[in-house]
Enzyme design. Structure first.
Site, PDB file in Angstrom:
ATOM      1  N   ASP A  72       0.815  -1.223   0.000  1.00 14.03           N
ATOM      2  CA  ASP A  72       0.000   0.000   0.000  1.00 14.03           C
ATOM      3  C   ASP A  72       0.846   1.270   0.000  1.00 14.03           C
ATOM      4  O   ASP A  72       0.603   2.195   0.786  1.00 14.03           O
ATOM      5  CB  ASP A  72      -0.929   0.029   1.216  1.00 14.03           C
ATOM      6  CG  ASP A  72      -1.653  -1.292   1.458  1.00 14.03           C
ATOM      7  OD1 ASP A  72      -1.994  -1.961   0.477  1.00 14.03           O
ATOM      8  OD2 ASP A  72      -1.867  -1.639   2.636  1.00 14.03           O
ATOM      9  N   GLU A  97     -10.691  -0.957  -4.656  1.00 13.85           N
ATOM     10  CA  GLU A  97     -10.110  -0.241  -3.520  1.00 13.85           C
ATOM     11  C   GLU A  97      -8.923   0.588  -3.999  1.00 13.85           C
ATOM     12  O   GLU A  97      -8.600   0.620  -5.184  1.00 13.85           O
ATOM     13  CB  GLU A  97      -9.650  -1.232  -2.439  1.00 13.85           C
ATOM     14  CG  GLU A  97      -8.602  -2.221  -2.934  1.00 13.85           C
ATOM     15  CD  GLU A  97      -8.332  -3.347  -1.948  1.00 13.85           C
ATOM     16  OE1 GLU A  97      -9.142  -3.546  -1.029  1.00 13.85           O
ATOM     17  OE2 GLU A  97      -7.302  -4.035  -2.115  1.00 13.85           O
TER      18      GLU A  97
END
Length: 322
Positions: free
Chosen positions: A31, A202
């Site tokens: 991430d 996402e």
């Protein structure tokens, strides 16, 4: 802070193979939110080199040459977020940070999960420097529920009018939501209704180039080969979106690339920073640790993004522009 000119420091490497050489994968982590700060590439990930993810803190790492990374230390710990236990859930984890800056302050947005048995939440903390220490704002910024998973925050400041927008949303419902922020960057002023872009799961990221707004995001299951990066364009930071397709997908050896960020290097060229499963060696769901990588991002003359080619260690990163 002294200015550290990442591109100048890498000038010697630029003479090799026509560009700087990136040691992909860069380090263990996931991430990655990447920013250029004083000419140096900073990455704010979930985790980091040496297996440093304990799910209870965030760190930052910076590099001048995409070979050697400097650990910038601890930004904030879970036990410094006073409201985190207010939902009564038995455990909490921190992941997927996003960073923004305004008026000399730095803002760290982060996900608090899991989604069950209580809804996930997004928090924000403030610092005077990008490496912190960050001070939590005192309350959740956004709380999930009713088909919305409050994870993967990203704040974009529109260069046209200086308005700031929070993008968030994740796999439980795969729903994107957008809010306009207040000038202090720690509250939402109003929610902006947006359409859900095609293939959205996402990890939304917004950037602007040449008057075009690019909403890019991850699609698929995070630990599967279908995890990938897609994008849509618009004439404003809130749409309406025109879906453009996938730009980063699995290849023979590297699987599930995604949850990325896009940054512009000091020479004007663009980079995509993302995580991937490096030769997982077993069928999905993949297990182990994801790796952060950095590759070139190129645009066609009409402004569309060309497919990204993932590279391995010592592959040329900066090549002559098309």
């Amino acid at each position: 802070m002294k200015k550290r000119h990442w591109f100048a420091a890498a000038a010697m490497a630029l003479t090799l193979a026509g560009g700087a050489l990136a040691d992909n994968p860069q380090f263990q982590g996931a991430d990655p939110h990447a920013m250029m700060i004083d000419g140096e590439l900073w990455v704010f990930p979930t985790g980091g080199p040496g297996g440093s993810w304990a799910a209870d803190r965030f760190g930052a790492f910076s590099s001048r040459d995409l070979k050697t990374w400097r650990n910038r230390g601890e930004l904030i710990r879970r036990d410094q977020i006073r409201w985190i236990g207010d939902d009564g859930a038995p455990e909490h984890f921190l992941w997927a940070p996003g960073v923004a800056t305004r008026d000399g302050k730095w803002f760290l947005y982060y996900s608090v999960g899991p989604q069950n048995p209580t809804p996930s939440r997004i928090g924000v903390a403030v610092a005077d420097r990008p490496e912190g220490p960050y001070r939590d704002s005192g309350a959740p910024l956004v709380t999930g529920g009713q088909g919305f998973e409050a994870i993967d925050p990203m704040v974009f400041v529109d260069p046209k009018d200086n308005k700031a927008y929070l993008y968030a949303g994740g796999s439980a419902g795969s729903r994107l939501r957008v809010w306009e922020m207040t000038p202090d960057m720690i509250h939402v002023a109003r929610e902006v209704p947006v359409d859900n872009p095609p293939e959205f799961t996402e990890g939304a990221f917004m950037h602007e180039r040449g008057g075009i707004y690019y909403l890019s995001y991850s699609h698929g299951r995070f630990n599967g080969p279908d995890y990938s990066v897609h994008y849509a364009t618009a004439s404003s930071p809130t749409g309406p979106w025109k879906y453009r397709g996938a730009i980063l997908t699995s290849d023979k050896h590297r699987k599930g690339p995604g949850h990325h960020s896009i940054v512009q290097a000091p020479d004007g060229r663009w980079l995509i920073v993302y995580h991937r499963w490096e030769r997982p060696g077993s069928p999905p769901p993949f297990r182990g640790e994801r790796q952060v990588a950095v590759d070139r991002l190129d645009y066609a003359p009409d402004g569309t993004i060309r497919r990204v080619t993932m590279t391995d260690a010592r592959a040329p990163l900066l090549q002559p522009a098309h």
